[in-house]
Design a protein around this motif. Structure first.
Motif, PDB file in Angstrom:
ATOM      1  N   UNK A  33      44.285  29.285  45.713  1.00  0.00           N
ATOM      2  CA  UNK A  33      43.124  29.150  46.579  1.00  0.00           C
ATOM      3  C   UNK A  33      42.100  30.239  46.280  1.00  0.00           C
ATOM      4  N   UNK A  34      42.566  31.447  46.024  1.00  0.00           N
ATOM      5  CA  UNK A  34      41.669  32.536  45.660  1.00  0.00           C
ATOM      6  C   UNK A  34      40.918  32.256  44.368  1.00  0.00           C
ATOM      7  N   UNK A  35      41.628  31.717  43.375  1.00  0.00           N
ATOM      8  CA  UNK A  35      40.952  31.394  42.115  1.00  0.00           C
ATOM      9  C   UNK A  35      39.905  30.308  42.331  1.00  0.00           C
ATOM     10  N   UNK A  36      40.243  29.304  43.141  1.00  0.00           N
ATOM     11  CA  UNK A  36      39.269  28.254  43.440  1.00  0.00           C
ATOM     12  C   UNK A  36      38.075  28.813  44.206  1.00  0.00           C
ATOM     13  N   UNK A  37      38.346  29.662  45.185  1.00  0.00           N
ATOM     14  CA  UNK A  37      37.264  30.273  45.960  1.00  0.00           C
ATOM     15  C   UNK A  37      36.382  31.135  45.069  1.00  0.00           C
ATOM     16  N   UNK A  38      36.952  31.679  44.004  1.00  0.00           N
ATOM     17  CA  UNK A  38      36.193  32.501  43.069  1.00  0.00           C
ATOM     18  C   UNK A  38      35.422  31.713  42.037  1.00  0.00           C
ATOM     19  N   UNK A  39      35.507  30.404  42.089  1.00  0.00           N
ATOM     20  CA  UNK A  39      34.710  29.578  41.197  1.00  0.00           C
ATOM     21  C   UNK A  39      35.433  28.982  40.015  1.00  0.00           C
ATOM     22  N   UNK A  40      36.731  29.160  39.927  1.00  0.00           N
ATOM     23  CA  UNK A  40      37.486  28.587  38.817  1.00  0.00           C
ATOM     24  C   UNK A  40      37.629  27.086  39.030  1.00  0.00           C
ATOM     25  N   UNK A  41      37.332  26.318  38.033  1.00  0.00           N
ATOM     26  CA  UNK A  41      37.447  24.863  38.117  1.00  0.00           C
ATOM     27  C   UNK A  41      38.880  24.443  37.790  1.00  0.00           C
ATOM     28  N   UNK A  42      39.471  23.592  38.615  1.00  0.00           N
ATOM     29  CA  UNK A  42      40.835  23.150  38.315  1.00  0.00           C
ATOM     30  C   UNK A  42      40.903  22.269  37.071  1.00  0.00           C
ATOM     31  N   UNK A  43      39.782  21.697  36.648  1.00  0.00           N
ATOM     32  CA  UNK A  43      39.781  20.793  35.499  1.00  0.00           C
ATOM     33  C   UNK A  43      39.758  21.507  34.156  1.00  0.00           C
ATOM     34  N   UNK A  44      39.291  22.758  34.114  1.00  0.00           N
ATOM     35  CA  UNK A  44      39.138  23.390  32.804  1.00  0.00           C
ATOM     36  C   UNK A  44      40.432  23.979  32.246  1.00  0.00           C
ATOM     37  N   UNK A  45      41.485  24.023  33.031  1.00  0.00           N
ATOM     38  CA  UNK A  45      42.777  24.468  32.527  1.00  0.00           C
ATOM     39  C   UNK A  45      42.958  25.971  32.438  1.00  0.00           C
ATOM     40  N   UNK A 115      43.359  37.346  47.526  1.00  0.00           N
ATOM     41  CA  UNK A 115      42.452  38.402  47.065  1.00  0.00           C
ATOM     42  C   UNK A 115      42.606  38.611  45.556  1.00  0.00           C
ATOM     43  N   UNK A 116      43.839  38.592  45.080  1.00  0.00           N
ATOM     44  CA  UNK A 116      44.065  38.746  43.633  1.00  0.00           C
ATOM     45  C   UNK A 116      43.466  37.588  42.850  1.00  0.00           C
ATOM     46  N   UNK A 117      43.696  36.359  43.316  1.00  0.00           N
ATOM     47  CA  UNK A 117      43.134  35.187  42.643  1.00  0.00           C
ATOM     48  C   UNK A 117      41.624  35.201  42.640  1.00  0.00           C
ATOM     49  N   UNK A 118      41.036  35.599  43.760  1.00  0.00           N
ATOM     50  CA  UNK A 118      39.580  35.703  43.852  1.00  0.00           C
ATOM     51  C   UNK A 118      39.065  36.729  42.852  1.00  0.00           C
ATOM     52  N   UNK A 119      39.731  37.871  42.784  1.00  0.00           N
ATOM     53  CA  UNK A 119      39.310  38.929  41.870  1.00  0.00           C
ATOM     54  C   UNK A 119      39.404  38.530  40.408  1.00  0.00           C
ATOM     55  N   UNK A 120      40.406  37.725  40.061  1.00  0.00           N
ATOM     56  CA  UNK A 120      40.529  37.266  38.678  1.00  0.00           C
ATOM     57  C   UNK A 120      39.451  36.251  38.311  1.00  0.00           C
ATOM     58  N   UNK A 121      39.089  35.402  39.270  1.00  0.00           N
ATOM     59  CA  UNK A 121      38.151  34.328  38.972  1.00  0.00           C
ATOM     60  C   UNK A 121      36.694  34.725  39.164  1.00  0.00           C
ATOM     61  N   UNK A 122      36.437  35.655  40.078  1.00  0.00           N
ATOM     62  CA  UNK A 122      35.059  36.028  40.398  1.00  0.00           C
ATOM     63  C   UNK A 122      34.858  37.495  40.063  1.00  0.00           C
ATOM     64  N   UNK A 123      34.136  37.749  39.003  1.00  0.00           N
ATOM     65  CA  UNK A 123      33.989  39.103  38.481  1.00  0.00           C
ATOM     66  C   UNK A 123      32.879  39.906  39.152  1.00  0.00           C
ATOM     67  N   UNK A 124      32.064  39.279  39.990  1.00  0.00           N
ATOM     68  CA  UNK A 124      30.903  39.949  40.570  1.00  0.00           C
ATOM     69  C   UNK A 124      31.106  40.277  42.041  1.00  0.00           C
TER      70      UNK A 124
END
Length: 192
Positions: A33-45, A115-124
């Motif tokens: 969920x954190x990675x998705x919230x950070x903007x990572x697309x589930x389709x790009x792998x 928080x960790x997933x968000x930090x990995x996906x959203x660098x800003x």
């Protein structure tokens, strides 16, 4: 509430343990969920290598566990983009003898990994709006919360329910700012 389409928490945990993965379902769902919230697309792998690095020293996951993670990712992505303003959290059940403590631990695990997933996906993260920074700060504080055995457990259970709802609101607020939004076509009348 949103529609829970996943196996019971215990069954999910058993699957993860059976393939020697040391991640709980709450941690996994928070991370995804954190990675998705950070903007990572589930389709790009890209989410799979990040998941492997974060949870299994870069080694791939066995198919049974990866299949569950993929379903969880797809369901969560759909929830976040359907604008229902609801989010289901994969947490330990709140029934049983020690369940309140397990649920509180699950919330903490979910939030820490979000928080960790968000930090990995959203660098800003430094460029977040004040509202998003406040939501992130709230989550950081929630991650440190616990249940005191000496306090009134019924009152603690009610407070934990409120905390869970606030976690959802914070996650949705962060996704609204950082996540990938569904594109709506700008439909203007055609001038002939």
């Amino acid at each position: 509430m949103s529609d829970n389409k996943f196996p019971k928490y215990e069954a999910f945990a058993d699957t993860l343990k059976s393939v020697s993965l040391s991640v709980t379902p709450a941690e996994l769902h928070g991370f995804l969920t954190g990675m998705l919230a950070g903007g990572l697309s589930p389709e790009d792998g890209r989410w799979q290598p990040l998941l492997f690095d974060y949870t299994n020293d870069g080694m791939g996951w066995p198919m049974a566990a990866l299949g569950l993670a993929s379903e969880l990712m797809a369901h969560t992505a759909a929830e976040l983009t359907q604008n229902h303003f609801q989010l289901w959290l994969l947490l330990p059940p709140d029934d049983g003898e020690h369940s309140l403590f397990e649920l509180a631990d699950g919330v903490s695990e979910w939030v820490n990994h979000f928080i960790s997933g968000l930090g990995l996906a959203y660098q800003n993260v430094n460029k977040l709006s004040n509202d998003a920074k406040e939501a992130l700060k709230d989550l950081e504080e929630i991650a440190r919360l616990g249940i005191d055995e000496d306090d009134d457990l019924k009152e603690q259970a009610l407070l934990l329910e409120q905390v869970i709802e606030h976690v959802k609101a914070c996650a949705l607020a962060l996704h609204a700012e950082c996540g990938i939004q569904t594109k709506t076509e700008n439909k203007r009348p055609t001038i002939h």
